[in-house]
Structure formats: C-alpha cells, structure tokens
Design a protein around this motif. Structure first.
Motif, PDB file in Angstrom:
ATOM      1  N   MET A 289     -76.746  10.630 -20.965  1.00  0.00           N
ATOM      2  CA  MET A 289     -76.178   9.610 -20.089  1.00  0.00           C
ATOM      3  C   MET A 289     -75.988   8.313 -20.872  1.00  0.00           C
ATOM      4  SD  MET A 289     -77.683   8.097 -16.472  1.00  0.00           S
ATOM      5  CE  MET A 289     -79.227   7.550 -17.187  1.00  0.00           C
ATOM      6  N   SER A 290     -74.789   7.772 -20.799  1.00  0.00           N
ATOM      7  CA  SER A 290     -74.504   6.497 -21.446  1.00  0.00           C
ATOM      8  C   SER A 290     -75.012   5.365 -20.560  1.00  0.00           C
ATOM      9  CB  SER A 290     -72.995   6.351 -21.661  1.00  0.00           C
ATOM     10  OG  SER A 290     -72.697   5.091 -22.195  1.00  0.00           O
ATOM     11  N   VAL A 291     -75.772   4.442 -21.139  1.00  0.00           N
ATOM     12  CA  VAL A 291     -76.371   3.351 -20.384  1.00  0.00           C
ATOM     13  C   VAL A 291     -75.787   2.026 -20.854  1.00  0.00           C
ATOM     14  CG1 VAL A 291     -78.517   2.219 -19.709  1.00  0.00           C
ATOM     15  CG2 VAL A 291     -78.498   4.681 -20.145  1.00  0.00           C
ATOM     16  N   GLU A 292     -75.474   1.143 -19.904  1.00  0.00           N
ATOM     17  CA  GLU A 292     -74.887  -0.159 -20.210  1.00  0.00           C
ATOM     18  C   GLU A 292     -75.876  -1.275 -19.891  1.00  0.00           C
ATOM     19  OE1 GLU A 292     -71.339  -0.476 -17.923  1.00  0.00           O
ATOM     20  OE2 GLU A 292     -70.300   1.140 -18.981  1.00  0.00           O
ATOM     21  N   PHE A 293     -75.753  -2.362 -20.649  1.00  0.00           N
ATOM     22  CA  PHE A 293     -76.624  -3.521 -20.452  1.00  0.00           C
ATOM     23  C   PHE A 293     -75.754  -4.773 -20.330  1.00  0.00           C
ATOM     24  CE2 PHE A 293     -78.851  -0.260 -22.819  1.00  0.00           C
ATOM     25  CZ  PHE A 293     -79.984  -0.085 -22.027  1.00  0.00           C
ATOM     26  N   TRP A 294     -75.831  -5.392 -19.161  1.00  0.00           N
ATOM     27  CA  TRP A 294     -75.024  -6.557 -18.841  1.00  0.00           C
ATOM     28  C   TRP A 294     -75.914  -7.776 -18.673  1.00  0.00           C
ATOM     29  CZ3 TRP A 294     -69.975  -6.105 -15.766  1.00  0.00           C
ATOM     30  CH2 TRP A 294     -69.320  -4.897 -16.048  1.00  0.00           C
ATOM     31  N   THR A 295     -75.345  -8.946 -18.856  1.00  0.00           N
ATOM     32  CA  THR A 295     -76.033 -10.195 -18.608  1.00  0.00           C
ATOM     33  C   THR A 295     -75.301 -10.959 -17.507  1.00  0.00           C
ATOM     34  OG1 THR A 295     -76.977 -12.174 -19.655  1.00  0.00           O
ATOM     35  CG2 THR A 295     -74.770 -11.486 -20.386  1.00  0.00           C
TER      36      THR A 295
ATOM     37  N   SER B 170     -86.934   2.745 -19.517  1.00  0.00           N
ATOM     38  CA  SER B 170     -86.803   4.202 -19.664  1.00  0.00           C
ATOM     39  C   SER B 170     -87.140   4.912 -18.364  1.00  0.00           C
ATOM     40  CB  SER B 170     -87.712   4.712 -20.780  1.00  0.00           C
ATOM     41  OG  SER B 170     -87.333   4.184 -22.030  1.00  0.00           O
ATOM     42  N   GLN B 171     -88.119   4.411 -17.646  1.00  0.00           N
ATOM     43  CA  GLN B 171     -88.495   5.013 -16.367  1.00  0.00           C
ATOM     44  C   GLN B 171     -87.343   4.962 -15.370  1.00  0.00           C
ATOM     45  OE1 GLN B 171     -91.919   2.717 -15.256  1.00  0.00           O
ATOM     46  NE2 GLN B 171     -93.289   3.726 -16.715  1.00  0.00           N
ATOM     47  N   LEU B 172     -86.620   3.852 -15.364  1.00  0.00           N
ATOM     48  CA  LEU B 172     -85.489   3.703 -14.445  1.00  0.00           C
ATOM     49  C   LEU B 172     -84.294   4.527 -14.903  1.00  0.00           C
ATOM     50  CD1 LEU B 172     -85.801  -0.136 -13.809  1.00  0.00           C
ATOM     51  CD2 LEU B 172     -86.570   1.726 -12.329  1.00  0.00           C
ATOM     52  N   ILE B 173     -84.107   4.624 -16.205  1.00  0.00           N
ATOM     53  CA  ILE B 173     -83.026   5.468 -16.730  1.00  0.00           C
ATOM     54  C   ILE B 173     -83.264   6.923 -16.351  1.00  0.00           C
ATOM     55  CG2 ILE B 173     -81.958   6.341 -18.851  1.00  0.00           C
ATOM     56  CD1 ILE B 173     -82.459   3.541 -20.061  1.00  0.00           C
TER      57      ILE B 173
ATOM     58  N   PHE C 275     -77.672  -1.806 -16.268  1.00  0.00           N
ATOM     59  CA  PHE C 275     -78.638  -2.845 -15.934  1.00  0.00           C
ATOM     60  C   PHE C 275     -77.954  -4.202 -16.037  1.00  0.00           C
ATOM     61  CE2 PHE C 275     -81.128   0.737 -17.393  1.00  0.00           C
ATOM     62  CZ  PHE C 275     -82.143   0.810 -16.439  1.00  0.00           C
ATOM     63  N   ILE C 276     -78.096  -5.010 -14.986  1.00  0.00           N
ATOM     64  CA  ILE C 276     -77.550  -6.361 -14.967  1.00  0.00           C
ATOM     65  C   ILE C 276     -78.755  -7.292 -14.979  1.00  0.00           C
ATOM     66  CG2 ILE C 276     -76.039  -7.988 -13.775  1.00  0.00           C
ATOM     67  CD1 ILE C 276     -74.775  -5.494 -12.407  1.00  0.00           C
ATOM     68  N   LEU C 277     -78.937  -7.982 -16.083  1.00  0.00           N
ATOM     69  CA  LEU C 277     -80.198  -8.652 -16.365  1.00  0.00           C
ATOM     70  C   LEU C 277     -80.067 -10.168 -16.280  1.00  0.00           C
ATOM     71  CD1 LEU C 277     -81.032  -6.456 -19.464  1.00  0.00           C
ATOM     72  CD2 LEU C 277     -81.857  -6.123 -17.126  1.00  0.00           C
ATOM     73  N   ARG C 278     -81.061 -10.752 -15.626  1.00  0.00           N
ATOM     74  CA  ARG C 278     -81.133 -12.212 -15.555  1.00  0.00           C
ATOM     75  C   ARG C 278     -82.485 -12.627 -16.096  1.00  0.00           C
ATOM     76  NH1 ARG C 278     -78.386 -15.958 -11.289  1.00  0.00           N
ATOM     77  NH2 ARG C 278     -79.221 -17.991 -11.837  1.00  0.00           N
TER      78      ARG C 278
ATOM     79  N   LEU D 201     -83.152   2.421 -26.473  1.00  0.00           N
ATOM     80  CA  LEU D 201     -82.694   3.035 -25.227  1.00  0.00           C
ATOM     81  C   LEU D 201     -81.403   3.821 -25.431  1.00  0.00           C
ATOM     82  CD1 LEU D 201     -83.452   0.022 -22.891  1.00  0.00           C
ATOM     83  CD2 LEU D 201     -84.715   2.165 -23.001  1.00  0.00           C
ATOM     84  N   ARG D 202     -80.598   3.456 -26.395  1.00  0.00           N
ATOM     85  CA  ARG D 202     -79.350   4.178 -26.667  1.00  0.00           C
ATOM     86  C   ARG D 202     -79.625   5.617 -27.106  1.00  0.00           C
ATOM     87  NH1 ARG D 202     -75.461   0.903 -24.385  1.00  0.00           N
ATOM     88  NH2 ARG D 202     -75.047  -0.983 -25.583  1.00  0.00           N
ATOM     89  N   THR D 203     -80.802   5.859 -27.654  1.00  0.00           N
ATOM     90  CA  THR D 203     -81.100   7.192 -28.186  1.00  0.00           C
ATOM     91  C   THR D 203     -81.675   8.138 -27.146  1.00  0.00           C
ATOM     92  OG1 THR D 203     -83.330   6.520 -28.875  1.00  0.00           O
ATOM     93  CG2 THR D 203     -81.549   6.190 -30.455  1.00  0.00           C
ATOM     94  N   LEU D 204     -81.930   7.634 -25.928  1.00  0.00           N
ATOM     95  CA  LEU D 204     -82.529   8.486 -24.892  1.00  0.00           C
ATOM     96  C   LEU D 204     -81.544   9.553 -24.414  1.00  0.00           C
ATOM     97  CD1 LEU D 204     -84.403   5.794 -22.788  1.00  0.00           C
ATOM     98  CD2 LEU D 204     -85.344   7.335 -24.495  1.00  0.00           C
TER      99      LEU D 204
END
Length: 363
Positions: free
Chosen positions: A1-7, A322-325, A332-335, A360-363
């Motif tokens: 699964m590809s995971v994205e990280f946003w701000t 990782s638990q949430l992934i 993930f939209i992070l503040r 996390l990219r390697t999971l």
C-alpha cells in the motif's frame, strides 16, 4: 500500500495573536508554505478555510499551484455553508485545471469559519445533501433547482437546472475528501465521498471504530465496503518527548475538540479520555482557536496527549504510524511544527520527512 504524508498551511497574513506574541517577522505566505513543503518532501499540503482569520484558501491554492511542480494541494477543510455547492465546485475545479490535476477537495461541516459568523456547524442532513450536489457538479451533471424566483423576470425561456458548462475539460475529476469525526458524518462521508479523512486521533481503537462505521454505512447503501481512509493527526518529531508535546499541545486540543463538539463524546474512550474530552469542551475559547497557551490547551493531560497524538523520537513515531497503516490508513494529514524555517520549532517538519517517512515507505 502506498502511503502519503501531507502537512497543513493557511493563507497569508499575520493574525493579531501572532502580533501580540511578539513575532517580529511575518510567517511564510501560503504560497511559500507550499514551496517549502515541496522542498522538504511532503506529498501534499492542505489549507484551512476561515475567512475571518486567514487569506482565502482557493486563491492561495491557485497561487501555490503555479509556484510548485508536483506537490498535491487541497482544502483542509472548506465547509458546506459559506458557499453554494456550485461555487465551491467551480473554485476547486479551476485550481484543478491550473495545477495540472493535483487538487483534492477537503470538506467538512464547518467550525471556526462558522463560529466567526455566529453559527454552529452545518446540520448533518443538509451537509449530506450538499455533498450529493457537490459531487454532481464536479461530475458535470445537472443539478435541479430546489427553490428560486427567476420566473418573476418574465423570461421567454429560463434554466430549470444548474451545471458547470466547462467542467468536461477538467481532468481528472476532483476527488472529494470528507473530514469526519462523529458516526453520522462518517456515514454520510462513506456514502458520498471519494475518501474519508478521520479526525479521531491516533488511538488504534478509536480509528478502528470509525473505519467500521464507514464500512457498515457503505455496505448498507449497497456500495463496496472499501473506501480510502486518511487521518488528521497532531504529530511532532523530537528526541525529547516532553518538548514534542509542548510544541504540539495546542493542536491536540484543537483536533480533540471535534470528538466532543456538542458536549457528548463520540467514539470509544477510556474514563480518563472521556474526562479530558469533556474538559476541552467546557474550556474551549474560540478566540484562541489554534493559538498557543489557550484555556483548552491547559486541560489536556500528558497521558491524553500521548494517546491522542504522536509526539516523540523518530522510531516512536514510526511505531505509532505503522499501527494505523496496518489498519488501512493510507494518507496522513499532519499538524505539528510550523513550516517556517525561521521558527525554532520548525526542525520537526524536516526530521519527519528525513527520519520517519523513509522507514514507513518500506512497509
């Protein structure tokens, strides 16, 4: 699964709170925030929509689209009250065209934007109807008029429905992403959105509950139970967990408030979590929404922060995310720390991308 990280970012202009705090330099403009986020390596950035406190999110998105090349852009979030659905659809579709297809429509029932107009969040029923119309406009469908008085003009002919005539040239269709916390809004999002963005914190049990609410609603509506999920989270990377929670405490109370918006806590909660949620509700001062040192921030305990947010060294952040992934969250939209490199707390933004994301990219 590809995971994205946003701000997260906001339109330009310095707030009175920032001026009173002694900030000497203006913070980065919304455009500069997007450039900075792209340079650091975030996958996307969303802009808040509050007409009283910040510059316009759609103008900011358009400027950011021309100042960047590949970062994804979105509203985080706009609301279903201050604009007619076709105005919202036309605005975001325009930015989609200008950005080359990099835009996402983040929407919710409204909070601080409406409070500054003397209004509570949009009721769930009208909000769901708004989502239906918004999606129709973005697909290029005609939306029948619900009411009007154009017939009083005595025209020889007149429209009986509304559509965006130029929407066919906008590709791909703008995806609609609903920010949701309570079960009724999660269910409405599951029925009508392209993605559900959960704002229930980083607690695994609360996240699992919210995802099951969405899947059940889709199944009952005759839809495939699977839908993409994102999570809004307060997160700060710092080798000293106490310093990390100091930096992120205000965002914890801001995000946690949505779980007790009307005084009743939604979703599973321990006795301690229940007490803190209720204390946040009782203490919440909208004059200090998102402002450090607020009354609502003061009632958040260290235990609650640890459970609701993610604050600490890189490996700890990797473990919690990782638990949430594993549950199925793929965005993930992070503040947390500010993007501004002149801010002493901004190092967390770069550390997250450099020290957490690669693991996390390697999971």
């Amino acid at each position: 699964m590809s995971v994205e990280f946003w701000t997260m970012g906001a339109g330009s202009l310095q707030t009175p709170e920032q001026l009173r705090s002694g900030m000497q330099q203006a913070p980065l403009t919304g455009t500069q925030q997007a450039v900075r986020a792209e340079e650091i390596g975030y996958d996307g950035i969303v802009y808040v929509d509050n007409q009283n406190r910040w510059g316009d999110c759609y103008v900011t998105l358009a400027l950011a689209a021309h100042a960047t090349s590949h970062i994804q852009l979105g509203t985080g979030v706009t609301n279903s009250y201050t604009r007619h659905p076709i105005v919202t659809a036309a605005a975001i579709a325009t930015v989609q065209a200008e950005s080359g297809g990099r835009v996402h429509m983040g929407i919710g029932r409204g909070d601080s934007a409406l409070a500054n107009l003397g209004l509570a969040p949009h009721a769930v029923g009208p909000f769901e109807r708004y989502l239906e119309q918004l999606q129709a406009y973005l697909r290029g469908d005609e939306v029948p008029f619900e009411a009007g008085d154009v017939e009083t003009l005595g025209l020889s002919d007149r429209p009986v429905a509304s559509r965006i005539a130029w929407i066919g040239s906008v590709k791909p269709k703008v995806p609609v992403d609903v920010a949701a916390t309570g079960p009724r809004v999660i269910a409405a999002a599951a029925r009508h959105a392209d993605r559900v963005s959960l704002n229930v914190g980083a607690d695994v049990s609360r996240t699992r509950w919210a995802m099951e609410v969405a899947r059940t609603a889709r199944d009952e509506a005759g839809l495939s139970p699977e839908i993409p999920f994102a999570a809004y989270l307060p997160l700060v990377v710092h080798d000293d967990p106490r310093e990390a929670t100091r930096i992120g405490a205000g965002n914890t109370s801001l995000f946690a408030r949505f779980s007790t918006m009307h005084g009743k806590v939604v979703g599973p909660a321990t006795a301690h979590q229940q007490a803190v949620f209720e204390a946040i509700h009782a203490a919440y001062d909208m004059h200090h929404h998102s402002v450090p040192g607020s009354a609502q921030e003061a009632v958040v305990t260290a235990e609650f922060e640890h459970e609701f947010g993610i604050f600490g060294p890189p490996n700890y952040c990797v473990e919690r995310l990782s638990q949430l992934i594993e549950l199925g969250i793929d965005r993930f939209i992070l503040r947390g720390s500010p993007l501004d490199p002149d801010d002493p707390d901004s190092a967390s933004c770069e550390r997250f991308v450099q020290d957490v994301v690669p693991q996390l990219r390697t999971l």
